[in-house]
Design a protein around this motif. Sequence first.
Motif, PDB file in Angstrom:
ATOM      1  N   LEU B 210       0.850  -1.099   0.020  1.00  0.00           N
ATOM      2  CA  LEU B 210      -0.035  -0.140  -0.057  1.00  0.00           C
ATOM      3  C   LEU B 210       0.706   1.302  -0.096  1.00  0.00           C
ATOM      4  O   LEU B 210       0.521   2.288  -0.659  1.00  0.00           O
ATOM      5  N   GLY B 211       2.010   1.412   0.697  1.00  0.00           N
ATOM      6  CA  GLY B 211       2.997   2.298   0.825  1.00  0.00           C
ATOM      7  C   GLY B 211       3.569   2.562  -0.475  1.00  0.00           C
ATOM      8  O   GLY B 211       3.712   3.653  -1.074  1.00  0.00           O
ATOM      9  N   VAL B 212       3.928   1.490  -1.159  1.00  0.00           N
ATOM     10  CA  VAL B 212       4.535   1.485  -2.760  1.00  0.00           C
ATOM     11  C   VAL B 212       3.337   2.188  -3.600  1.00  0.00           C
ATOM     12  O   VAL B 212       3.796   2.928  -4.474  1.00  0.00           O
ATOM     13  N   LEU B 213       2.274   1.768  -3.543  1.00  0.00           N
ATOM     14  CA  LEU B 213       1.077   2.236  -4.510  1.00  0.00           C
ATOM     15  C   LEU B 213       0.916   3.916  -4.197  1.00  0.00           C
ATOM     16  O   LEU B 213       0.883   4.639  -5.135  1.00  0.00           O
ATOM     17  N   GLY B 235      -3.495 -10.514   2.134  1.00  0.00           N
ATOM     18  CA  GLY B 235      -5.093 -10.381   1.602  1.00  0.00           C
ATOM     19  C   GLY B 235      -5.648  -9.823   2.657  1.00  0.00           C
ATOM     20  O   GLY B 235      -6.910 -10.124   3.104  1.00  0.00           O
ATOM     21  N   ILE B 236      -4.999  -8.750   3.186  1.00  0.00           N
ATOM     22  CA  ILE B 236      -5.709  -7.820   4.438  1.00  0.00           C
ATOM     23  C   ILE B 236      -6.899  -7.003   3.670  1.00  0.00           C
ATOM     24  O   ILE B 236      -6.907  -6.996   2.310  1.00  0.00           O
ATOM     25  N   GLN B 237      -7.788  -6.635   4.388  1.00  0.00           N
ATOM     26  CA  GLN B 237      -9.012  -6.299   3.880  1.00  0.00           C
ATOM     27  C   GLN B 237      -8.798  -4.989   3.012  1.00  0.00           C
ATOM     28  O   GLN B 237      -9.465  -4.705   2.026  1.00  0.00           O
ATOM     29  N   MET B 238      -7.699  -4.049   3.400  1.00  0.00           N
ATOM     30  CA  MET B 238      -7.392  -2.836   2.790  1.00  0.00           C
ATOM     31  C   MET B 238      -7.203  -2.934   1.268  1.00  0.00           C
ATOM     32  O   MET B 238      -7.200  -2.067   0.645  1.00  0.00           O
ATOM     33  N   ALA B 239      -6.599  -4.272   1.296  1.00  0.00           N
ATOM     34  CA  ALA B 239      -6.199  -4.344  -0.318  1.00  0.00           C
ATOM     35  C   ALA B 239      -7.189  -4.516  -1.220  1.00  0.00           C
ATOM     36  O   ALA B 239      -7.020  -4.228  -2.370  1.00  0.00           O
ATOM     37  N   GLY B 240      -8.254  -4.896  -0.698  1.00  0.00           N
ATOM     38  CA  GLY B 240      -9.450  -4.879  -1.569  1.00  0.00           C
ATOM     39  C   GLY B 240     -10.266  -3.550  -1.816  1.00  0.00           C
ATOM     40  O   GLY B 240     -11.158  -3.445  -2.629  1.00  0.00           O
ATOM     41  N   TRP B 241      -9.816  -2.425  -1.297  1.00  0.00           N
ATOM     42  CA  TRP B 241     -10.587  -1.148  -1.084  1.00  0.00           C
ATOM     43  C   TRP B 241     -10.316  -0.545  -2.317  1.00  0.00           C
ATOM     44  O   TRP B 241      -9.082  -0.527  -3.091  1.00  0.00           O
TER      45      TRP B 241
END
Lengths: 295, 295
Positions: B210-213, B235-241
């Motif tokens: 997420l930091g990379v993105l 596969g944390i929840q935030m990856a799908g946001w």
Amino acid sequence: LEAADELGYTPNAIARGLVAQSTKLIALLFRYFNPFYAPILREFAALLQDQGYWPLLLEMSDDNDLEETLPMAFRYRVDGIIITSANLTSTLAGTCRRLGMPVVLFNRYTLMGGVNAVRCDNVAGGRMAADAILDGGAEAIAYLAGDEHSSTNRDREQGFVERLEEHGCSLTCRDRGDYTYESGYAAARRLLAGDSRPDGIFCACDMMALGVLDCARFELGIQVPEELRVVGFDGIQMAGWPSYSLTTLRQPLEEMIDSTIRVLLDAVETSSSSTIIETFPPTLIERSSTLGAAG
Amino acid sequence: LEAADELGYTPNAIARGLVAQSTKLIALLFRYFNPFYAPILREFAALLQDQGYWPLLLEMSDDNDLEETLPMAFRYRVDGIIITSANLTSTLAGTCRRLGMPVVLFNRYTLMGGVNAVRCDNVAGGRMAADAILDGGAEAIAYLAGDEHSSTNRDREQGFVERLEEHGCSLTCRDRGDYTYESGYAAARRLLAGDSRPDGIFCACDMMALGVLDCARFELGIQVPEELRVVGFDGIQMAGWPSYSLTTLRQPLEEMIDSTIRVLLDAVETSSSSTIIETFPPTLIERSSTLGAAG
DNA sequence: GTGAAAGCGCTAACAA
DNA sequence: TTGTTAGCGCTTTCAC
């Protein structure tokens, strides 16, 4: 004797607890383990350990559960109790008092005697949120509530509405979530689909605000902050990430946690009887979910 | 007698523990409380409670800390130990074995005798990540590592590199973080600023991804996935946001947690001596950080 | 000073 | 069945 110890002896804290009438165990009651509470839990655990206490973790799935869960803390003869995100009934408060069991509520409070609390000034935070959202140019304003029974939610809404009214405004609409991203997302869909679409939403917590932002931007194609201003509450780390850049009210968690531990261990170690309620001010952090100019 | 009980009697679990030689306490050792581990902690606590056990939470700030922290679990005569995100030394493993103290490692493993483990097949996951990133069109590929000493990180990298090589590729560059968003953000800045800019990054965990993105998109203006493919792990929840929509390898956490509890309580209740290592397969979830077509 | 004994609140084994 | 007793591992007291 020294040599004997080294061949595998460890003092038995259970036996010691039995005779000393002090287990050095502190019950930590939690209901949510979201990105707001996770670092709080960590900090509590770390500070307690530093002071020679050990957290017994009690998880509650729902609020009523406390009636079943808290007695386990009594059975283990914990020295004190920290409760987050749950409301103490007066029966339970009475039991704690009778047992001489120190309790501190974190992030909520009650005026029942004997129940200490450490919290943030949610009324003031709600007022600041109103200022930020009005400054951002919003005119049709919604509140996205959390748990209706908690002092936290009630106070945030009260301060918000109060301040809106001082500016001659009132709430256009109102919805409710359960402090999760998903519930914020779903509420945004309901709020923003209606005829009287709000152009400003104050959310009872940051997680719901993130859901509102994602729904508005990705599902409904609404520009933030031009068409919609969003304000959260808590100041979680993710609110500052550039994908969200959410205006929020930061709770001074470090001070609040330190204070909670101090109040609790004071009560444990001195068995003083006064009831303490400590209140800390939140800080407005303005970001681009309300400010057109900034980042 | 009933009436007497009702006038304030609670069985003393401490005294019972002393005589029964079983406290019904399970030590839960944690090092990170990030969005990956928070729900895991919750689930462990909930399942243990359902089975009549109570988690004693032990927080470690760093890895070496285990040498100080674990003995506290011994003092409290816990019935068993669950360790996440930390590596057991052989001394410590020996002590547990000598004490007949069941241990289960979660999300890592060791081949030292007597130490049970539940983990996901990180080598297979690394291989799937390689396929996803190559399918996405990447040619200059980087790995963003986590803790170099953990089996988790090592296996993910090994599977990834292995599979790249089967496709005639190799790593262009490599950097390291500490599993936090911030460290991912900082590493992205280093990796993407160099002359040989990668166009695909596999990150040892989702938080770093997420930091990379965010760094790529908001600070460097790089298009994802056109100019850069990113794959995470967990596969944390935030990856799908929708703000992130990160391709990742989902660990089957529910099964892993259930299995951990089962292995531990089996060992506690039957004092069996076999060492169990259970491995679960991860699942590739392809999202728009590698797939041009999808949402 | 060092050493023996009592007792914390339970459970389990034994007697009645 | 019901009642009594010994003892879990420690701390504290009291005697020596």
